[in-house]
Design an enzyme around this catalytic site. Structure first.
Site, mmCIF file in Angstrom:
data_model
loop_
_atom_site.group_PDB
_atom_site.id
_atom_site.type_symbol
_atom_site.label_atom_id
_atom_site.label_comp_id
_atom_site.label_asym_id
_atom_site.label_seq_id
_atom_site.Cartn_x
_atom_site.Cartn_y
_atom_site.Cartn_z
ATOM 1 N N LYS A 140 -27.287 -5.664 -9.107
ATOM 2 C CA LYS A 140 -26.107 -5.619 -9.973
ATOM 3 C C LYS A 140 -24.833 -5.585 -9.150
ATOM 4 O O LYS A 140 -23.837 -6.209 -9.482
ATOM 5 C CB LYS A 140 -26.195 -4.387 -10.878
ATOM 6 N N HIS A 153 -21.942 -40.164 -11.678
ATOM 7 C CA HIS A 153 -21.732 -40.338 -10.235
ATOM 8 C C HIS A 153 -22.946 -39.862 -9.427
ATOM 9 O O HIS A 153 -22.819 -39.586 -8.240
ATOM 10 C CB HIS A 153 -20.447 -39.626 -9.805
ATOM 11 N N GLU A 199 -21.143 -20.686 -16.227
ATOM 12 C CA GLU A 199 -21.628 -19.345 -16.549
ATOM 13 C C GLU A 199 -22.942 -19.401 -17.342
ATOM 14 O O GLU A 199 -23.883 -18.655 -17.065
ATOM 15 C CB GLU A 199 -20.545 -18.583 -17.330
ATOM 16 N N ARG A 229 -29.381 -1.704 -10.264
ATOM 17 C CA ARG A 229 -28.762 -2.233 -9.049
ATOM 18 C C ARG A 229 -29.700 -3.204 -8.322
ATOM 19 O O ARG A 229 -29.251 -3.957 -7.467
ATOM 20 C CB ARG A 229 -28.405 -1.071 -8.104
ATOM 21 N N LYS A 259 -26.450 -17.777 -16.164
ATOM 22 C CA LYS A 259 -27.127 -16.784 -17.011
ATOM 23 C C LYS A 259 -28.582 -17.165 -17.183
ATOM 24 O O LYS A 259 -29.477 -16.344 -17.045
ATOM 25 C CB LYS A 259 -26.404 -16.758 -18.357
ATOM 26 N N ASN A 290 -27.329 2.792 2.192
ATOM 27 C CA ASN A 290 -27.009 1.558 1.469
ATOM 28 C C ASN A 290 -25.956 0.827 2.291
ATOM 29 O O ASN A 290 -24.932 1.407 2.624
ATOM 30 C CB ASN A 290 -26.465 1.910 0.074
ATOM 31 N N GLY A 291 -26.221 -0.443 2.622
ATOM 32 C CA GLY A 291 -25.253 -1.206 3.414
ATOM 33 C C GLY A 291 -25.968 -1.927 4.541
ATOM 34 O O GLY A 291 -27.194 -2.043 4.543
ATOM 35 N N GLU A 324 -30.653 -16.977 -13.732
ATOM 36 C CA GLU A 324 -30.896 -15.671 -13.112
ATOM 37 C C GLU A 324 -31.947 -14.856 -13.846
ATOM 38 O O GLU A 324 -32.649 -14.073 -13.226
ATOM 39 C CB GLU A 324 -29.597 -14.881 -12.870
ATOM 40 N N CYS A 352 -29.097 -1.295 -2.825
ATOM 41 C CA CYS A 352 -29.771 -0.007 -2.747
ATOM 42 C C CYS A 352 -29.068 1.037 -3.618
ATOM 43 O O CYS A 352 -27.870 0.965 -3.848
ATOM 44 C CB CYS A 352 -29.766 0.497 -1.314
HETATM 45 O O1 M6R Z 1 -19.495 -6.859 -9.732
HETATM 46 P P1 M6R Z 1 -18.994 -8.257 -9.578
HETATM 47 O O2 M6R Z 1 -18.384 -8.787 -10.854
HETATM 48 O O3 M6R Z 1 -18.052 -8.440 -8.424
HETATM 49 O O4 M6R Z 1 -20.264 -9.130 -9.289
HETATM 50 C C1 M6R Z 1 -20.160 -10.486 -8.984
HETATM 51 C C2 M6R Z 1 -21.505 -11.174 -9.110
HETATM 52 O O5 M6R Z 1 -22.426 -10.597 -8.223
HETATM 53 C C3 M6R Z 1 -22.054 -11.081 -10.536
HETATM 54 O O6 M6R Z 1 -21.172 -11.628 -11.471
HETATM 55 C C4 M6R Z 1 -23.407 -11.794 -10.636
HETATM 56 O O7 M6R Z 1 -23.220 -13.174 -10.499
HETATM 57 C C5 M6R Z 1 -24.102 -11.450 -11.956
HETATM 58 N N1 M6R Z 1 -25.475 -11.157 -11.734
HETATM 59 C C6 M6R Z 1 -24.043 -12.528 -12.953
HETATM 60 O O8 M6R Z 1 -24.716 -12.187 -14.124
#
Ligand code: M6R
Length: 608
Positions: free
Chosen positions: A603, A504, A481, A27, A485, A101-102, A488, A2
């Site tokens: 985010k 395996h 990674e 966010r 990428k 937020n939370g 997502e 949020c």
């Molecule tokens: O803000 P942070 O680096 O702690 O966030 C960790 C993950 O939420 C973040 O890296 C997420 O996996 C990204 N969307 C990857 O692109």
């Protein structure tokens, strides 16, 4: 997660709040709402969907007169995305409005108690308990009512609150969810993050846990959870306003991919001095660093993947036992701590709930915590014993690129520092590695020129359903990674495998045309990875390989090859990730998806 924005001042509040919310869109959210005191009542508008729906509904705020208000973009946790569940939430007499937020963890018990007392709930949210509790405890003094609520709720919250009785004030409170207060000559602001208010002010107070703020046009006052006044010192934000804008690129993600050479340079260069690694700024002496005999890296998502690379590089160069763990697992697995363990928490935002909890747990067990963090002043940065900042600048796209690249660069610095202190590499090798490190930004720049080739390849795979990434050693860390990428932002199912592990089980998934992206940048492992490529090709896979210019013979084995320049073996991830970030970007673009704000994602993940 949020986003919160609030304003009180000389200007009309709603347009400023909507503008602030639009700058927090990165966010992640599924609905939005605004409440403004219009001179008579608290006028509220809410809408499910993108912020533009609310903007159209309110004619960009024009239909909501008034100089004091709060707004919110909601990322659903309790209750599905809907107009009703959107924030703000108001009490039955429309005299108290709350944005949150939370997560309120004990909301079920609190809700039952309030229901027993005759309160009616309009939404399915946990937030609504706060509204009714404020109503119950309010006796004319908002701070006292907020205080009482804070003593009774468990969980995390950043709150913006308005009381009809105090129409020229905004109240705010925080625990474990970020919230800042801004001041300008024109007015006062609350926000979840700096970009929301950067165009109005650079003077910012970071609210600490269990603090309350009261903002009016004349004053900004702060209180602790017992209602006692406290003094806080503002900080001046030195971000360039353009850093949070697209600057001619179609998407933030593409802009941020292009910013990597500068971001890596800004992270590395100030720490290379007189032929050595100088980390004196982080707050840990060489003696202290030398005293650790083990490193545990804890993080989430891409930050965790940077930690997996960090583990390989630290063990290889510094010969220090290192483990990397997901924060959400680490915190609940009853980890074994000892005083000789350095816990490294990695986070772009510095607000990730699981990473923050792991940090607190480690500290509570007497461990020293070093944070690798991008956002200055964030919770993780403030609570760690030492901080190694990644100087990536503001990262807006949900899919991280430049912050990840800076995180792995930070691990190279640490590995070299430990290697030097522990004398695990010769001075000559140290110098060679230092030189290689300094060349990385230029090499990343050269890779960006391959864009068209990558877009061409990506466009052939827009309809694919499954993609496998394989590699060994740090190439495997990189595959984790690259796969994240892709999935997502393209919503294509993809998996990363250690290349030697395929046989395996996973190799049973290979069939005619399955796309396998094989990363082979490590000379020592090259023949092994080539064997794994042959294995999947034999079963019908189409293989795109990423390797160094030194291996043109890869074209005999793979169907399509992307070449990257060579650097020292431990640093290859910095180069090999770039074409794979671009691949993910172009697949998402080609599929017509929202590259910067992928569905369901946030985010900054400030809830568990
Ligand atoms: O803000 P942070 O680096 O702690 O966030 C960790 C993950 O939420 C973040 O890296 C997420 O996996 C990204 N969307 C990857 O692109």
């Amino acid at each position: 997660m949020c986003g919160i924005a609030g304003y009180i001042g000389k200007q009309q509040a709603a347009p400023i709040i909507l503008d602030g919310l639009s700058r927090l869109e990165y966010r992640g959210y599924d609905s939005a709402g605004v409440a403004v005191y219009d001179g008579e009542r608290i006028h509220m508008e809410k809408a499910q969907g993108r912020l533009r729906v609310l903007e159209e509904l309110t004619q960009h705020g024009a239909t909501m007169p008034g100089f004091c208000g709060i707004g919110h973009t909601r990322w659903a946790t309790h209750g599905s995305p809907s107009d009703t569940n959107a924030h703000p939430h108001m009490n039955e007499s429309n005299s108290i409005a709350v944005v949150h937020n939370g997560i309120i963890e004990n909301y079920a018990q609190l809700k039952q108690r309030l229901l027993n007392k005759g309160y009616h709930f309009a939404s399915e949210t946990d937030t609504e308990v706060l509204v009714h509790m404020l109503t119950e405890y309010y006796n004319g003094d908002p701070v006292e009512a907020i205080e009482k609520v804070m003593h009774r709720v468990e969980g995390s919250y950043a709150l913006g609150i308005m009381f009809l009785d105090h129409p020229h004030h905004i109240y705010a409170a925080r625990k474990d969810s970020p919230l800042i207060v801004g001041e300008s000559s024109d007015g006062k602001f609350i926000a979840s993050d700096v970009p929301a208010i950067l165009q109005y002010t650079r003077t910012v107070y970071y609210m600490e846990n269990e603090e309350i703020a009261c903002l009016s046009t004349e004053h900004t006052r702060f209180f602790n959870v017992d209602g006692e006044p406290i003094q806080k010192t503002p900080v001046t934000i030195d971000w360039d306003i353009h850093a949070a804008e697209k600057g001619g690129f179609e998407h933030f993600m593409l802009k941020e991919i292009h910013e990597q050479p500068k971001a890596i340079k800004d992270t590395i260069s100030p720490r290379i001095k007189d032929g050595d690694i100088d980390l004196s700024e982080i707050g840990m002496s060489d003696e202290e660093l030398l005293s650790f005999h083990k490193i545990t890296i804890v993080a989430c998502g891409s930050a965790y993947h940077s930690g997996v690379t960090g583990r390989y590089v630290l063990e290889d160069l510094a010969r220090i036992p290192t483990e990397a763990d997901l924060a959400s697992e680490f915190r609940y697995r009853n980890p074994i701590y000892d005083a000789g363990t350095l816990v490294i928490v990695v986070s772009q935002s510095g607000e990730t709930a699981d990473s923050l909890a792991a940090l607190r747990d480690a500290k509570a067990h007497g461990c020293k915590v070093l944070a690798i963090v991008n956002v200055v002043g964030s919770s993780i940065a403030r609570e760690a014993d030492a901080v190694l900042y990644t100087w990536a600048g503001p990262e807006i796209a949900v899919a991280t690129t430049k912050a990840y690249s800076c995180q792995i660069a930070a691990f190279y610095l640490l590995a070299l520092k430990f290697a030097r202190l522990r004398s695990t590499i010769t001075p000559e090798r140290f110098q060679t590695l230092l030189d290689a490190l300094s060349c990385l930004p230029g090499q990343v720049e050269s890779l960006l020129a391959q864009k068209e080739k990558i877009q061409f390849f990506a466009n052939h795979y827009l309809a694919t359903e499954h993609i496998f990434f394989i590699g060994r050693g740090i190439d495997y860390a990189l595959c984790l990674e690259a796969s994240l990428k892709l999935k997502e932002i393209s919503y294509i199912h993809s998996e990363a495998y250690a290349a030697g592990e395929l046989k395996h089980g996973t190799i049973s998934l290979m069939e005619n045309g399955t796309l396998v992206i094989a990363v082979a940048t490590q000379d020592a492992l090259y023949p092994k990875t080539v064997s794994n490529i042959v294995e999947v090709k034999t079963r019908g896979a189409f293989v795109m390989a990423v390797t160094t210019l030194q291996h043109p013979e890869m074209e005999k084995c793979a169907d399509y090859v992307l070449y990257v320049p060579k650097t020292a073996a431990p640093f290859m991830d910095s180069l090999a990730i770039v074409p794979l970030q671009l691949f993910a970007y172009y697949v998402s673009l080609g599929r017509g998806l929202d590259v910067d704000k992928p569905r369901n994602l946030a985010k900054s993940v400030t809830v568990e």
